[in-house]
Scaffold this motif. Structure first.
Motif, PDB file in Angstrom:
ATOM      1  N   PRO A  62       0.816  -1.222   0.000  1.00  0.00           N
ATOM      2  CA  PRO A  62       0.000   0.000   0.000  1.00  0.00           C
ATOM      3  C   PRO A  62       0.844   1.263   0.000  1.00  0.00           C
ATOM      4  N   ALA A  64      -0.022   3.997   1.326  1.00  0.00           N
ATOM      5  CA  ALA A  64      -0.186   4.668   2.620  1.00  0.00           C
ATOM      6  C   ALA A  64       0.915   4.301   3.607  1.00  0.00           C
ATOM      7  N   THR A  65       1.547   3.147   3.422  1.00  0.00           N
ATOM      8  CA  THR A  65       2.614   2.722   4.336  1.00  0.00           C
ATOM      9  C   THR A  65       3.974   2.763   3.659  1.00  0.00           C
ATOM     10  N   ASP A  70       1.198  -4.213   5.528  1.00  0.00           N
ATOM     11  CA  ASP A  70       0.574  -3.718   6.745  1.00  0.00           C
ATOM     12  C   ASP A  70      -0.374  -4.779   7.299  1.00  0.00           C
ATOM     13  N   ARG A  73      -4.213  -4.053   6.737  1.00  0.00           N
ATOM     14  CA  ARG A  73      -4.753  -4.299   5.403  1.00  0.00           C
ATOM     15  C   ARG A  73      -4.833  -5.794   5.093  1.00  0.00           C
ATOM     16  N   TYR A 102     -10.602  -0.171   9.456  1.00  0.00           N
ATOM     17  CA  TYR A 102     -10.621   1.002  10.334  1.00  0.00           C
ATOM     18  C   TYR A 102     -10.499   0.611  11.807  1.00  0.00           C
TER      19      TYR A 102
END
Length: 107
Positions: A62, A64-65, A70, A73, A102
């Motif tokens: 991802p 985002a990381t 992660d 995920r 989340y």
């Protein structure tokens, strides 16, 4: 990266005409004629074949990381897969995966 305006205005209509012709080949030329059984069977696997290719990079690498795998995920993907297989509900699987993602990120 900046694109030359001349190149842009040449490529844009060419791509538009190309996508129009691709759609015309199925909608305009086939019309109301039935598709051959082999082609119908092959087209039924299109979504199943494309979806993992779209989802796997977002789960395994991802942005985002920073491209690192992660656990949140991975957990969300596993929950989504299990809920989808058990319930056969796309919406249920998406909701379960989103809630899991989340929740794990919050923890």
């Amino acid at each position: 990266m900046k694109i030359d305006p001349t190149t842009f205005w040449i490529v844009l209509p060419v791509l538009g005409i190309g996508t129009y012709l691709i759609r015309l080949s199925f909608l305009g030329l086939l019309g109301n004629r039935p598709l051959p059984p082999g082609l119908r069977r092959a087209l039924s696997y299109t979504a199943v074949a494309i979806l993992p290719g779209l989802v796997a990079p977002a789960v395994l690498w991802p942005a985002a990381t920073g491209g690192e795998t992660d656990p949140a995920r991975l957990a969300a993907a596993c929950v989504t897969l299990v809920v989808g297989l058990v319930t056969r509900s796309v919406i249920g699987a998406i909701l379960a995966g989103g809630i899991t993602l989340y929740a794990v990120l919050w923890l």
